[in-house]
Enzyme design. Sequence first.
Site, PDB file in Angstrom:
ATOM      1  N   GLU A 106       0.947  -1.218  -0.048  1.00 42.01           N
ATOM      2  CA  GLU A 106      -0.079   0.127  -0.100  1.00 42.01           C
ATOM      3  C   GLU A 106       1.045   1.160  -0.116  1.00 42.01           C
ATOM      4  O   GLU A 106       2.084   1.204   0.625  1.00 42.01           O
ATOM      5  CB  GLU A 106      -0.816   0.069   1.126  1.00 42.01           C
ATOM      6  CG  GLU A 106      -1.999  -0.759   1.289  1.00 42.01           C
ATOM      7  CD  GLU A 106      -2.044  -1.826   2.248  1.00 42.01           C
ATOM      8  OE1 GLU A 106      -1.070  -1.736   2.982  1.00 42.01           O
ATOM      9  OE2 GLU A 106      -2.803  -2.949   2.369  1.00 42.01           O
ATOM     10  N   TYR A 118       8.105   1.939  -7.671  1.00 39.34           N
ATOM     11  CA  TYR A 118       7.342   0.599  -7.723  1.00 39.34           C
ATOM     12  C   TYR A 118       7.050   0.418  -9.267  1.00 39.34           C
ATOM     13  O   TYR A 118       7.278  -0.583  -9.785  1.00 39.34           O
ATOM     14  CB  TYR A 118       6.159   0.444  -6.988  1.00 39.34           C
ATOM     15  CG  TYR A 118       6.616   0.863  -5.266  1.00 39.34           C
ATOM     16  CD1 TYR A 118       7.414   0.171  -4.687  1.00 39.34           C
ATOM     17  CD2 TYR A 118       5.545   1.702  -4.395  1.00 39.34           C
ATOM     18  CE1 TYR A 118       7.800   0.391  -3.431  1.00 39.34           C
ATOM     19  CE2 TYR A 118       5.817   2.042  -3.159  1.00 39.34           C
ATOM     20  CZ  TYR A 118       6.982   1.213  -2.718  1.00 39.34           C
ATOM     21  OH  TYR A 118       7.284   1.433  -1.344  1.00 39.34           O
TER      22      TYR A 118
HETATM   23  C1  LIG Z   1      10.471   6.082  -2.258  1.00 38.33           C
HETATM   24  C2  LIG Z   1      12.072   5.995  -1.923  1.00 38.33           C
HETATM   25  C3  LIG Z   1      12.239   4.888  -1.104  1.00 38.33           C
HETATM   26  C4  LIG Z   1      12.939   6.025  -3.351  1.00 38.33           C
HETATM   27  O1  LIG Z   1      14.451   5.833  -2.864  1.00 38.33           O
HETATM   28  P1  LIG Z   1      15.562   6.147  -3.808  1.00 38.33           P
HETATM   29  O2  LIG Z   1      16.705   5.448  -3.251  1.00 38.33           O
HETATM   30  O3  LIG Z   1      15.546   7.607  -3.778  1.00 38.33           O
HETATM   31  O4  LIG Z   1      15.099   5.799  -5.266  1.00 38.33           O
HETATM   32  P2  LIG Z   1      16.014   5.410  -6.515  1.00 38.33           P
HETATM   33  O5  LIG Z   1      17.236   6.390  -6.674  1.00 38.33           O
HETATM   34  O6  LIG Z   1      16.482   4.126  -6.599  1.00 38.33           O
HETATM   35  O7  LIG Z   1      14.829   5.622  -7.810  1.00 38.33           O
HETATM   36  C5  LIG Z   1      14.712   4.710  -8.696  1.00 38.33           C
HETATM   37  C6  LIG Z   1      13.420   5.126  -9.482  1.00 38.33           C
HETATM   38  O8  LIG Z   1      12.224   5.659  -8.902  1.00 38.33           O
HETATM   39  C7  LIG Z   1      11.813   6.786  -9.264  1.00 38.33           C
HETATM   40  N1  LIG Z   1      11.967   7.833  -8.240  1.00 38.33           N
HETATM   41  C8  LIG Z   1      12.547   7.833  -6.931  1.00 38.33           C
HETATM   42  N2  LIG Z   1      12.394   8.982  -6.333  1.00 38.33           N
HETATM   43  C9  LIG Z   1      11.761   9.793  -7.493  1.00 38.33           C
HETATM   44  C10 LIG Z   1      11.152  11.098  -7.110  1.00 38.33           C
HETATM   45  N3  LIG Z   1      11.752  11.799  -6.343  1.00 38.33           N
HETATM   46  N4  LIG Z   1      10.401  11.685  -8.381  1.00 38.33           N
HETATM   47  C11 LIG Z   1      10.062  10.888  -9.201  1.00 38.33           C
HETATM   48  N5  LIG Z   1      10.455   9.511  -9.084  1.00 38.33           N
HETATM   49  C12 LIG Z   1      11.265   8.932  -8.510  1.00 38.33           C
HETATM   50  C13 LIG Z   1      12.730   6.995 -10.561  1.00 38.33           C
HETATM   51  O9  LIG Z   1      11.800   6.400 -11.431  1.00 38.33           O
HETATM   52  C14 LIG Z   1      13.988   6.463 -10.334  1.00 38.33           C
HETATM   53  O10 LIG Z   1      14.624   6.151 -11.431  1.00 38.33           O
HETATM   54  P3  LIG Z   1      15.594   7.258 -11.861  1.00 38.33           P
HETATM   55  O11 LIG Z   1      16.344   7.841 -10.777  1.00 38.33           O
HETATM   56  O12 LIG Z   1      16.242   6.235 -12.877  1.00 38.33           O
HETATM   57  O13 LIG Z   1      14.580   8.348 -12.747  1.00 38.33           O
HETATM   58  C15 LIG Z   1      12.694   7.388  -1.214  1.00 38.33           C
HETATM   59  O14 LIG Z   1      12.240   8.659  -1.949  1.00 38.33           O
HETATM   60  C16 LIG Z   1      12.083   7.383   0.376  1.00 38.33           C
HETATM   61  O15 LIG Z   1      12.629   6.979   1.080  1.00 38.33           O
HETATM   62  N6  LIG Z   1      11.032   8.070   0.415  1.00 38.33           N
HETATM   63  C17 LIG Z   1      10.433   8.175   1.986  1.00 38.33           C
HETATM   64  C18 LIG Z   1       9.759   6.700   2.374  1.00 38.33           C
HETATM   65  C19 LIG Z   1       8.830   6.302   1.570  1.00 38.33           C
HETATM   66  O16 LIG Z   1       7.869   7.234   1.263  1.00 38.33           O
HETATM   67  N7  LIG Z   1       8.684   5.029   1.391  1.00 38.33           N
HETATM   68  C20 LIG Z   1       7.640   4.614   0.617  1.00 38.33           C
HETATM   69  C21 LIG Z   1       6.406   4.255   1.475  1.00 38.33           C
HETATM   70  S1  LIG Z   1       5.358   3.225   0.811  1.00 38.33           S
END
Ligand SMILES: CC(C)(COP(=O)(O)OP(=O)(O)OC[C@H]1O[C@@H](n2cnc3c(N)ncnc32)[C@H](O)[C@@H]1OP(=O)(O)O)[C@@H](O)C(=O)NCCC(=O)NCCS
Length: 147
Positions: A106, A118
């Site tokens: 979710e 995702y």
């Molecule tokens: C969501 C989260 C885990 C992503 O982690 P991350 O290590 O920054 O992600 P990645 O660098 O591996 O990104 C992989 C892909 O995800 C997408 N993505 C990640 N962050 C993004 C952003 N801020 N905006 C748009 N796309 C994004 C992109 O497609 C990205 O690929 P790209 O960089 O080649 O464009 C991070 O933003 C986070 O910790 N958020 C707060 C916690 C949270 O909300 N977790 C999910 C709860 S269900």
Amino acid sequence: MTTVTLRRIEARDLDDWFALQDQAMADPFTRDGLAAEFDNHLSRPTGLFRKGELIAAFLGWLVVDELQIFQVATSANHRRQGLGRQLLTHVLRRARAGGATTATLEVRTSNAAAIALYVNLGFVIDGERKGFYPDGEDALLMRATLV
Ligand SMILES: CC(C)(COP(=O)(O)OP(=O)(O)OC[C@H]1O[C@@H](n2cnc3c(N)ncnc32)[C@H](O)[C@@H]1OP(=O)(O)O)[C@@H](O)C(=O)NCCC(=O)NCCS
């Protein structure tokens, strides 16, 4: 970029795990809630470490053939480096090897970064839960087939 290590999060990592997810997640677990995961045989707490520092964390349960994902969090100053994708790719591969055929989660409808991550990994929207979160926000249900 320095090499990263992927391994199970253990009791010795609890303080770091709690701090990371408490800062990163809109709906963090309590410290006791995280600690209980170490005694849960379904649980797959997994961390991505760089130079010994926990910089991304995953929590999910492998329930027979389904990986139920509860938490994916990358430390705020390490985002957009591919770490979330690397961690989740690792966990999904391990779950598949352990018998999972599907992964579910979710996510808040406003959480564009997580939804993009995702979708990037093959998840599709599979439904909606109205008012799922304590503040009334809706959740999207997402699902990936692990083949
Ligand atoms: C969501 C989260 C885990 C992503 O982690 P991350 O290590 O920054 O992600 P990645 O660098 O591996 O990104 C992989 C892909 O995800 C997408 N993505 C990640 N962050 C993004 C952003 N801020 N905006 C748009 N796309 C994004 C992109 O497609 C990205 O690929 P790209 O960089 O080649 O464009 C991070 O933003 C986070 O910790 N958020 C707060 C916690 C949270 O909300 N977790 C999910 C709860 S269900």
